[in-house]
Design a protein around this motif. Structure first.
Motif: not given
Length: 603
Positions: A28-36
């Motif tokens: 799922x790649x909608x948040x590939x630029x984010x970190x937890x």
């Protein structure tokens, strides 16, 4: 079209927003630029969300669900419960500095090595993640405060088999300070983050140079902060202790076995496997060590097996040739499957390569499959080289462990028809929750199980030396379960672990020391090989019983060890293997349900 009562797409989208690195791994790649958010406050927000999602799924009327829907619902509930347990009770961010290293590596590596989306979208996401490494690691260091003593409900939310009652009362979990072992390992592995950042520039070029430099500096700062700020309070060992371990084990195993059941089964299987190895060694020792030496060792079975394995281990590749040898053996496995038609071969590509440095602390050879929601992506069969600082003696010990015959077995286990084939088949699932929430117990168990199946079906042309190494490989699988329980629940030390692995399981000392480190760095994963293999054989034996009874024949009786089942009327192993692969990577109890071989498990 039937309405999606479980809201599978919505659940996965919401999970991705909460856990972006996990989302990337799932495909799922909608948040590939984010970190937890690894801060304490971020953990509290995640727990609140998990509680909301679990309540939503529990409110879905069971009578409205099909058999497949019910399995997906139970699997999703178990996955959410395991995540909640990890963040509420295990709390790795508070005591395990390796947790942050694994998060960073898991967030960067797929964007560098895989080809989902477009190169531009991956580069943009990777740049964002590289720039965010500093904040992530700073938050991770701030969160390393240890875990206080916890008073928790005895009902940990793990799955329960049909008929089992939920425990009542309270359980007290001892405090867990920051682990010194995990801290030292994180400091050593922090350089892997800089290597990944440099690799990002090699792949995507100059536009990522500034972001990569920032990530490399952040990795250096992280290691220094661990040394100066965290080390003085890192007084823990990282062992779970029996109360926490027992609870974690229930989540890992989907409630199928407890610690006592594993210890009983593993102890029994350990003895039976050793006896089989002694039997083979007596037959082949004269060929491998000479009739005269074999005669002198008559009556000393342990030394006879050791000497025979030592002679077999001398046939090994040079360290620089390990990749090529693994490629050759994987091709041989593929040719055998094509010739026998045992299972269908994957269409997804496979690359065999050296293990990235940030992953080398966790094991030798292993498979990195694409996200289960990605299609057509490459799998990586990793081979870990000897450490850079290994002595010649240590290198030789490692190569004797990974000898020519062991590499044949590793190719089966990691590639065909093991992990690579099984996970590629699972990625074809049209049920998103089933695809996303796989069980390591089935994945690891399948790889152990099909290794024996391959030998049963004729792979190796009856080479008894290969069979002896196989049983050593299997004995290691059984020892893994005993090792994990011994370290994390019983407080066993390195001397005990080395005696189990070297003194009783005929492992090379270098491999055993590496496994002892791996066992201390994590808990409850090592038993999955043995428990999963047992489960796969139980599934086959039940399917054989169903086929035999339907054909009017008596139910077959399983032997003391896996494999070597006699022919069963009405049973086709290729058909059975295809049926097992049809349901993704479910926990064994759910697989039995989906194949119609057992009563329902209830969460």
């Amino acid at each position: 079209m039937k309405r999606d009562l479980l809201d599978a797409a919505g659940l996965l989208a919401r999970l991705a927003a909460q856990q972006p690195v996990m989302a990337t791994a799932l495909g799922i790649h909608e948040h590939d630029g984010a970190w937890p958010d690894l801060s304490l406050a971020g953990g509290e927000r995640l727990l609140a969300w998990l509680d909301t999602e679990r309540a939503r799924l529990e409110a879905v009327p069971l009578s409205d669900l099909s058999r497949d829907d019910l399995a997906d619902r139970d699997l999703a509930l178990a996955t959410l419960a395991a995540l909640s347990f990890e963040h509420r009770e295990v709390r790795p961010a508070a005591w395990d500095p390796m947790h942050a290293v694994a998060v960073v590596g898991g967030g960067l590596f797929p964007l560098i090595s895989r080809t989902f989306g477009t190169a531009e979208s991956r580069a943009t996401a990777l740049s964002s993640r590289l720039r965010g490494v500093g904040d992530l690691l700073d938050a991770a260091v701030d969160a390393l405060v240890g875990v206080p003593e916890l008073d928790v409900s005895a009902d940990d939310g793990a799955p329960r088999l049909a008929g089992a009652t939920a425990p009542t009362g309270r359980v007290r979990l001892p405090a867990r300070p920051v682990s010194r072992l995990h801290l030292d390992t994180a400091i050593a592995q922090a350089s892997g983050i800089r290597e990944l950042a440099q690799r990002a520039v090699e792949v995507y070029g100059a536009p990522l140079e500034a972001a990569a430099a920032a990530a490399g500096a952040a990795a250096d700062r992280f290691a220094e902060r661990l040394r100066s700020e965290v080390a003085p309070r890192a007084t823990g060992e990282g062992r779970y202790g029996a109360p926490l371990y027992d609870r974690a084990l229930r989540h890992t195993l989907f409630g199928s076995h407890d610690r006592a059941a594993i210890a009983r089964a593993a102890t029994r299987e350990f003895a039976a496997t050793r006896e089989r190895m002694i039997e083979i060694a007596r037959a082949i020792a004269p060929t491998w060590i000479g009739a005269e030496r074999a005669a002198t060792l008559r009556g000393n079975d342990h030394e006879l097996v050791a000497a025979t394995l030592d002679a077999i281990g001398a046939e090994h590749s040079a360290a620089a040739d390990l990749l090529d040898r693994c490629r050759e053996e994987t091709a041989a496995c593929e040719a055998f499957i094509r010739r026998t038609g045992l299972v269908e071969l994957p269409a997804e590509p496979l690359e065999i390569m050296w293990t990235p440095r940030f992953l080398r602390a966790y094991g030798g050879a292993f498979l990195d499959a694409p996200g289960p929601l990605d299609r057509g992506e490459k799998s990586f069969f990793y081979v870990t080289p000897p450490p850079d600082d290994a002595t010649p003696e240590q290198v030789e010990s490692m190569l004797r462990e990974d000898n020519d015959r062991m590499l044949k077995l590793l190719a089966i286990h990691e590639a065909i028809p093991g992990h690579y084939l099984q996970l590629a088949a699972a990625n074809e699932s049209d049920r998103p929750l089933r695809a996303a929430f796989g069980s390591g117990v089935f994945a690891e168990g399948w790889a152990v199980y099909v290794t024996q199946v391959m030998l049963d079906e004729g792979f190796g042309d009856g080479d008894q030396a290969l069979e002896l190494v196989h049983w050593k490989f299997y004995l290691r699988c059984v020892a893994n379960a005993l090792l994990d329980v011994g370290i994390h629940a019983d407080g066993r030390d390195e001397a005990w672990a080395l005696d189990l692995m070297v003194g009783k399981s005929w492992q090379e000392e270098s491999e055993a020391r590496a496994k002892y480190l791996r066992a201390r760095l994590g808990a409850t994963q090592l038993p999955t090989y043995f428990v999963g293999s047992m489960g796969c054989w139980e599934v086959e034996d039940r399917a054989r019983t169903v086929a035999a009874l339907a054909a009017g024949a008596p139910a077959p009786v399983a032997g003391a060890l896996p494999g070597r089942r006699p022919a069963t009327p009405g049973f086709s192993r290729p058909a059975h293997l295809r049926a097992m692969l049809r349901h993704g990577t479910p926990p064994i109890p759910l697989l039995e349900r989906l194949m119609g071989l057992t009563e329902a498990t209830r969460i």
